[in-house]
Design an enzyme around this catalytic site. Structure first.
Site, PDB file in Angstrom:
ATOM      1  N   GLU A   1      -0.053  -1.360   5.747  1.00 26.15           N
ATOM      2  CA  GLU A   1       1.006  -0.915   6.659  1.00 26.15           C
ATOM      3  C   GLU A   1       0.821   0.542   7.043  1.00 26.15           C
ATOM      4  OE1 GLU A   1       4.824   0.810   7.969  1.00 26.15           O
ATOM      5  OE2 GLU A   1       3.629   1.364   6.216  1.00 26.15           O
TER       6      GLU A   1
ATOM      7  N   ASP B   1       0.823  -1.204   0.000  1.00 26.37           N
ATOM      8  CA  ASP B   1       0.000   0.000   0.000  1.00 26.37           C
ATOM      9  C   ASP B   1       0.861   1.260   0.000  1.00 26.37           C
ATOM     10  OD1 ASP B   1       0.751  -0.844   2.663  1.00 26.37           O
ATOM     11  OD2 ASP B   1      -0.563   0.704   3.463  1.00 26.37           O
TER      12      ASP B   1
END
Length: 385
Positions: A140, A76
């Site tokens: 994350e 991400d």
């Protein structure tokens, strides 16, 4: 034969083109899986672990043996913000003056790409030195919940070392210890009434102010100093309450951010906060509740661990400038992976620089290419011991 530099850039560019802004990591997993599929006849194992629809972690394991080295990167990225403020399309990799620009170029698709390329080079040369596991995670940037899921399901068990390709100030810093994070949200419930008759209501803001006033000296009692990370820090960052100026507020919310150190496990802080809320609720009319959003433990570490020393040695052989082992104030997937079964060091170093989360985020192209060689040599020497 090693992958040529144009193909390396193509892989990084493709990763950047995938808009995995706190979501859509499954498309990143699809692409990475497609890169390793041709090597399944070499025993490559590919596992997809879905966190939610459209959000897939990916685990790729190559090689064999009892000793296992972990590589990790997150799929991400943060939002690009106002795209008009960028010098180029944030989701189209653009090279200018030796730098590649794009959202995630620094944090951390360049690091993820470098790990992938290092592993593919090993496979192409039939030179995989041991068992290597790549852990590609979701979420994350918003809570490390992909790493938490993979750890819970056992994918970090049995590691002998873990390298996370988080930006390391252009491969000049190795993070080996970091602060933890506690985000708390306290809600105060009162009773609405007209402001001309406050005795008929319960002021939620007043009660929340009591919490806000008392939590500051409470957190100040956690005064131990970590020699690398410093002190525990606490910031009251959001305060919301009330609906209109002539009403007694029926609800108010405060949010706070705490950065912990290894000397204070998160549970010790939870206990103190929970007790404060419970004590306040003993007062007439008080109705406070507290919850925590994706807390992360502080990551302890040893700068003299063999993995850190090996990485320093290899860095000296590949890069011209020095490298230093440092503590970091921000949390990462390492805060979750440290709960894997076994005793292993975690090190964070990647080609990304300090432009992460910024407009015109970029990575130095030369550093990116050299990081591939760095990861390959670290892996070779890790298994040679």
């Amino acid at each position: 034969m090693n992958m040529d530099k144009d193909k390396q850039i193509a892989i990084l560019s493709k990763l950047i083109s995938i808009k995995s802004v706190n979501d859509n990591e499954a498309e990143v997993a699809d692409y990475i899986e497609s890169l390793f599929k041709p090597y399944e006849d070499q025993g490559v194992q590919i596992d997809r672990v879905q966190y939610a629809p459209g959000r897939d972690n990916l685990v790729v394991t190559i090689g064999s043996g009892d000793k296992m080295l972990g590589f990790s990167g997150h799929e991400d990225v943060v939002s690009e913000g106002d795209a008009s403020q960028w010098s180029s399309d944030p989701f189209k990799a653009t090279i200018k003056d030796g730098k590649l620009y794009g959202r995630g170029a620094a944090d951390m698709k360049s690091g993820l790409a470098a790990l992938i390329i290092a592993m593919i080079d090993m496979l192409d040369n039939h030179n995989v030195p041991g068992k290597i596991r790549l852990l590609c995670t979701v979420g994350e940037e918003t809570g490390e919940y992909g790493a938490a899921q993979l750890t819970k399901e056992g994918y970090a068990d049995g590691l002998a070392g873990l390298i996370i390709a988080e930006p390391g100030n252009s491969m000049t810093e190795i993070g080996y210890t970091s602060k933890g994070v506690i985000d708390y949200i306290v809600t105060s419930i009162g009773k609405q009434a007209h402001s001309s008759q406050p005795q008929n209501g319960i002021n939620a803001i007043d009660h929340l102010v009591d919490f806000a006033t008392q939590v500051k000296p409470l957190m100040a009692k956690f005064d131990k100093v970590n020699p690398i990370l410093g002190k525990l820090t606490h910031v009251q960052s959001v305060f919301q309450g009330g609906s209109q100026i002539n009403s007694v507020p029926a609800k108010a919310i405060i949010k706070g951010n705490i950065r912990t150190i290894p000397e204070y496990p998160n549970q010790v802080v939870f206990d103190a906060l929970n007790k404060l809320v419970a004590d306040l609720n003993q007062k007439p009319g008080y109705d406070l509740s507290i919850r925590y959003s994706f807390p992360e433990e502080a990551m302890p570490g040893d700068k003299d661990a063999p993995l850190i020393k090996l990485m320093e040695k290899v860095h000296d052989e590949i890069f011209d400038g020095p490298v230093k082992a440092i503590g970091q104030s921000g949390a990462s997937d390492g805060s979750e992976f440290l709960h894997g079964k076994g005793d292993f060091a975690i090190a964070e170093i990647g080609p990304g620089n300090n432009t992460q989360h910024q407009t015109d985020e970029n990575v130095e192209v030369d550093v990116f290419h050299k990081s591939v060689e760095f990861y390959k040599q670290v892996a070779q020497e890790f298994f040679a011991d």
